[in-house]
Motif scaffolding. Structure first.
Motif, short mmCIF file in Angstrom:
data_model
loop_
_atom_site.label_atom_id
_atom_site.label_comp_id
_atom_site.label_asym_id
_atom_site.label_seq_id
_atom_site.Cartn_x
_atom_site.Cartn_y
_atom_site.Cartn_z
N LEU A 1 0.83 -1.20 0.00
CA LEU A 1 0.00 0.00 0.00
C LEU A 1 0.87 1.25 0.00
CD1 LEU A 1 -2.41 -1.11 2.88
CD2 LEU A 1 -2.96 -1.10 0.45
N THR A 2 0.27 2.36 -0.45
CA THR A 2 0.90 3.67 -0.38
C THR A 2 -0.07 4.61 0.29
OG1 THR A 2 2.11 3.29 -2.45
CG2 THR A 2 1.88 5.58 -1.74
N LYS A 3 0.43 5.39 1.24
CA LYS A 3 -0.40 6.38 1.91
C LYS A 3 -0.70 7.52 0.94
CE LYS A 3 -0.83 9.07 6.09
NZ LYS A 3 -0.25 9.36 7.39
N ARG A 4 -1.97 7.89 0.86
CA ARG A 4 -2.38 9.02 0.02
C ARG A 4 -2.09 10.32 0.73
NH1 ARG A 4 -8.01 6.32 -0.90
NH2 ARG A 4 -7.54 4.98 -2.66
N PRO A 5 -1.71 11.37 0.00
CA PRO A 5 -1.41 12.66 0.63
C PRO A 5 -2.57 13.21 1.47
CG PRO A 5 -0.68 12.65 -1.65
CD PRO A 5 -1.45 11.38 -1.44
N GLY A 6 -3.80 13.01 1.06
CA GLY A 6 -4.95 13.53 1.80
C GLY A 6 -5.47 12.59 2.87
N GLY A 7 -4.86 11.42 3.01
CA GLY A 7 -5.31 10.42 3.97
C GLY A 7 -5.78 9.16 3.27
N GLY A 8 -5.77 8.09 3.96
CA GLY A 8 -6.16 6.80 3.39
C GLY A 8 -5.00 6.16 2.65
N TYR A 9 -5.28 5.00 2.07
CA TYR A 9 -4.24 4.22 1.39
C TYR A 9 -4.74 3.75 0.04
CZ TYR A 9 -2.12 4.17 5.99
OH TYR A 9 -1.56 4.56 7.18
N GLU A 10 -3.80 3.53 -0.87
CA GLU A 10 -4.13 2.94 -2.16
C GLU A 10 -3.26 1.69 -2.35
OE1 GLU A 10 -1.59 5.28 -5.46
OE2 GLU A 10 -2.95 6.58 -4.31
N LEU A 11 -3.79 0.74 -3.09
CA LEU A 11 -3.05 -0.50 -3.36
C LEU A 11 -1.85 -0.21 -4.24
CD1 LEU A 11 -5.79 -3.22 -3.92
CD2 LEU A 11 -4.03 -3.18 -2.15
N GLY A 12 -0.74 -0.88 -3.96
CA GLY A 12 0.47 -0.76 -4.77
C GLY A 12 1.33 0.42 -4.36
N LEU A 13 2.45 0.56 -5.08
CA LEU A 13 3.37 1.67 -4.86
C LEU A 13 3.18 2.69 -5.96
CD1 LEU A 13 6.71 -0.13 -3.92
CD2 LEU A 13 5.17 1.11 -2.41
N ARG A 14 3.19 3.96 -5.61
CA ARG A 14 3.16 5.02 -6.61
C ARG A 14 4.51 5.07 -7.32
NH1 ARG A 14 2.07 9.17 -3.05
NH2 ARG A 14 0.17 8.51 -2.09
N SER A 15 4.47 5.42 -8.58
CA SER A 15 5.76 5.51 -9.30
C SER A 15 6.43 6.84 -9.09
CB SER A 15 5.58 5.26 -10.77
OG SER A 15 4.32 5.60 -11.25
#
Length: 143
Positions: free
Chosen positions: A129-143
């Motif tokens: 997971l990657t933490k979103r700047p505004g909060g929460g998480y998204e699956l995978g790594l951001r490039s």
């Protein structure tokens, strides 16, 4: 006195807190888990070129977990999770990419922005997971 769990990780390091008013002494059953967690962190240390790993959070007592706003189901509560940096290797995203590209077993790996969270919960889902700047998480790594 330092209680070595492995060559490079001590019990005190995996149970330290800046919240000095809270008792964060791990119960005996958690110490065994922390020993296993430390052994898995040794694998990560070797993967990262045997560079120093700086732990910012390991075991959290329920009171400490509440104080820092941790999840009620946090793997920190059971001694399965570590938040860390490896400054000599590179930024958290690069550390995560390297771990993902390896055969190291983990349950959850989160690029938190300023640090890496890794969990060795027995489910071993290899969830990234990657933490979103505004909060929460998204699956995978951001490039």
């Amino acid at each position: 006195m330092t209680t070595k769990l492995t060559a490079h990780f001590a019990l005190e390091e995996l149970a330290c807190t800046q919240h000095r008013e809270l008792d964060n002494t791990p119960p005996a059953e958690v110490v065994g888990t922390l020993r296993t967690t430390a052994a898995r962190m040794e694998e990560i240390r070797r993967l990262l070129g045997d560079r120093v790993i700086t732990v910012s959070s390991g075991y959290r007592s329920p009171a400490l977990n509440r104080a820092v706003g941790g999840s009620k189901t946090s793997a920190h509560l059971t001694g399965h999770a570590v938040d860390f940096n490896c400054y000599g290797f590179g930024p958290p995203r690069e550390v995560c990419r390297t771990i993902v590209g390896s055969d190291i077993r983990f349950d959850q790996l989160i690029e938190e922005g300023q640090w890496v969270h890794v969990s060795f919960d027995p489910r071993m889902r290899r969830q990234v997971l990657t933490k979103r700047p505004g909060g929460g998480y998204e699956l995978g790594l951001r490039s």
